[in-house]
Motif scaffolding. Structure first.
Motif, PDB file in Angstrom:
ATOM      1  N   PHE A 192      21.028  50.104  37.028  1.00 49.73           N
ATOM      2  CA  PHE A 192      21.746  49.447  35.933  1.00 49.73           C
ATOM      3  C   PHE A 192      23.187  49.192  36.348  1.00 49.73           C
ATOM      4  N   VAL A 193      23.630  47.959  36.145  1.00 49.33           N
ATOM      5  CA  VAL A 193      25.024  47.568  36.387  1.00 49.33           C
ATOM      6  C   VAL A 193      25.632  47.304  35.015  1.00 49.33           C
ATOM      7  N   GLY A 194      26.325  48.291  34.492  1.00 48.81           N
ATOM      8  CA  GLY A 194      26.846  48.208  33.141  1.00 48.81           C
ATOM      9  C   GLY A 194      28.238  47.618  33.062  1.00 48.81           C
ATOM     10  N   GLY A 195      28.628  47.347  31.836  1.00 51.49           N
ATOM     11  CA  GLY A 195      29.993  46.937  31.553  1.00 51.49           C
ATOM     12  C   GLY A 195      30.863  48.180  31.453  1.00 51.49           C
ATOM     13  N   PRO A 196      31.975  48.105  30.726  1.00 51.56           N
ATOM     14  CA  PRO A 196      32.869  49.259  30.597  1.00 51.56           C
ATOM     15  C   PRO A 196      32.154  50.470  29.994  1.00 51.56           C
ATOM     16  N   ASP A 229      25.791  38.325  31.776  1.00 51.88           N
ATOM     17  CA  ASP A 229      25.673  37.221  32.735  1.00 51.88           C
ATOM     18  C   ASP A 229      26.780  37.238  33.773  1.00 51.88           C
ATOM     19  N   TYR A 230      27.982  37.598  33.363  1.00 52.08           N
ATOM     20  CA  TYR A 230      29.106  37.557  34.288  1.00 52.08           C
ATOM     21  C   TYR A 230      28.977  38.592  35.401  1.00 52.08           C
ATOM     22  N   ASN A 231      28.644  39.838  35.043  1.00 53.88           N
ATOM     23  CA  ASN A 231      28.526  40.794  36.132  1.00 53.88           C
ATOM     24  C   ASN A 231      27.266  40.535  36.956  1.00 53.88           C
ATOM     25  N   ALA A 232      26.222  39.935  36.369  1.00 51.94           N
ATOM     26  CA  ALA A 232      25.042  39.531  37.143  1.00 51.94           C
ATOM     27  C   ALA A 232      25.413  38.432  38.136  1.00 51.94           C
ATOM     28  N   LEU A 233      26.199  37.467  37.681  1.00 52.63           N
ATOM     29  CA  LEU A 233      26.624  36.374  38.563  1.00 52.63           C
ATOM     30  C   LEU A 233      27.464  36.917  39.723  1.00 52.63           C
ATOM     31  N   GLY A 234      28.389  37.806  39.420  1.00 54.60           N
ATOM     32  CA  GLY A 234      29.216  38.396  40.465  1.00 54.60           C
ATOM     33  C   GLY A 234      28.388  39.178  41.473  1.00 54.60           C
ATOM     34  N   PHE A 235      27.407  39.926  40.973  1.00 55.21           N
ATOM     35  CA  PHE A 235      26.525  40.696  41.843  1.00 55.21           C
ATOM     36  C   PHE A 235      25.750  39.748  42.763  1.00 55.21           C
ATOM     37  N   MET A 242      37.241  35.157  13.094  1.00 57.90           N
ATOM     38  CA  MET A 242      36.001  35.279  13.847  1.00 57.90           C
ATOM     39  C   MET A 242      36.386  35.809  15.229  1.00 57.90           C
ATOM     40  N   MET A 243      35.725  36.884  15.661  1.00 56.16           N
ATOM     41  CA  MET A 243      36.145  37.556  16.887  1.00 56.16           C
ATOM     42  C   MET A 243      35.047  37.591  17.936  1.00 56.16           C
ATOM     43  N   LEU A 244      35.470  37.483  19.189  1.00 59.00           N
ATOM     44  CA  LEU A 244      34.626  37.720  20.356  1.00 59.00           C
ATOM     45  C   LEU A 244      35.357  38.740  21.221  1.00 59.00           C
ATOM     46  N   PHE A 245      34.751  39.898  21.408  1.00 61.46           N
ATOM     47  CA  PHE A 245      35.415  40.960  22.159  1.00 61.46           C
ATOM     48  C   PHE A 245      34.823  41.203  23.531  1.00 61.46           C
ATOM     49  N   ASN A 246      33.555  40.870  23.731  1.00 60.21           N
ATOM     50  CA  ASN A 246      32.917  41.181  25.008  1.00 60.21           C
ATOM     51  C   ASN A 246      33.678  40.609  26.181  1.00 60.21           C
ATOM     52  N   GLY A 247      33.862  41.439  27.179  1.00 61.10           N
ATOM     53  CA  GLY A 247      34.524  40.999  28.392  1.00 61.10           C
ATOM     54  C   GLY A 247      36.031  41.075  28.338  1.00 61.10           C
ATOM     55  N   SER A 307      33.523  42.508  38.558  1.00 61.93           N
ATOM     56  CA  SER A 307      32.864  43.796  38.340  1.00 61.93           C
ATOM     57  C   SER A 307      31.477  43.817  38.972  1.00 61.93           C
ATOM     58  N   GLY A 308      30.754  42.716  38.814  1.00 63.03           N
ATOM     59  CA  GLY A 308      29.434  42.615  39.432  1.00 63.03           C
ATOM     60  C   GLY A 308      29.518  42.635  40.946  1.00 63.03           C
ATOM     61  N   ALA A 309      30.518  41.937  41.480  1.00 60.51           N
ATOM     62  CA  ALA A 309      30.719  41.934  42.929  1.00 60.51           C
ATOM     63  C   ALA A 309      31.034  43.342  43.424  1.00 60.51           C
ATOM     64  N   GLN A 310      31.835  44.079  42.670  1.00 63.67           N
ATOM     65  CA  GLN A 310      32.149  45.467  43.043  1.00 63.67           C
ATOM     66  C   GLN A 310      30.893  46.327  42.989  1.00 63.67           C
ATOM     67  N   ALA A 311      30.057  46.113  41.986  1.00 60.00           N
ATOM     68  CA  ALA A 311      28.805  46.869  41.880  1.00 60.00           C
ATOM     69  C   ALA A 311      27.920  46.607  43.093  1.00 60.00           C
ATOM     70  N   TYR A 312      27.858  45.359  43.538  1.00 60.86           N
ATOM     71  CA  TYR A 312      27.084  45.034  44.737  1.00 60.86           C
ATOM     72  C   TYR A 312      27.646  45.791  45.951  1.00 60.86           C
TER      73      TYR A 312
END
Length: 168
Positions: free
Chosen positions: A88-92, A152-158, A23-28, A128-133
């Protein structure tokens, strides 16, 4: 960034033949290339696999509809809050979830006769979110009225970076 690159390499260490299933989780963590390589090993050795967050050919998938959820969030901001300058603040920029969410954001704006105020691809981490901000703040133009973050993670950082800067 180096830390995250090394963390993603953990996918290379797994010997899938030692497991009854995976079972895999790849996001992030993993990139599209890590996902492809890992799933190809599972298929090659006939190891049942399920991805909990990213669709990949040849394995089962259990996750969310990235397109519809992002489209609906963007639509809500436009129709209920009357926001017209959205960014939009996207991921990779090579991650399928991030790209699908970015496409939904742009499609929703287009369907409402709007243009993106900005689209940026960063990562799925708080930093990443903090950098986007910081990039938005230092862009030389007014901040957008709303930011649609890919997770949620990049939103939290922002939000944390904005709060540290005195914004509420």
């Amino acid at each position: 960034v180096e830390y995250y690159a090394k963390e993603a390499e953990t996918f290379l260490l797994v010997d899938v033949q030692k497991y009854d299933g995976v079972m895999m989780l790849f996001n992030g963590v993993g990139t599209a290339n890590h996902l492809k390589n890992f799933t190809e090993k599972c298929i090659k050795y006939n190891v049942p696999a399920i991805s909990m967050d990213v669709q990949a050919p040849g394995i089962a998938y259990c996750g969310i509809d990235n397109y519809l959820s992002t489209y609906n969030i963007t639509k809500h901001l436009i129709e209920e809050h009357h926001v017209t300058k959205l960014q939009f603040v996207g991921g990779p920029d090579d991650h399928p979830d991030s790209l699908e969410r970015g496409m939904a954001f742009c499609d929703c704006l287009k369907d409402h006769g709007l243009e993106p105020y900005g689209v940026g691809y960063y990562g799925f981490m708080r930093a990443s979110g903090a950098q986007a901000y910081q990039d938005a703040k230092n862009s030389g133009r007014p901040m957008a009225e709303a930011y649609v973050c890919a997770n949620d993670y990049n939103a939290l950082g922002f939000c944390m970076a904005a709060k540290e800067d005195g914004l509420e």
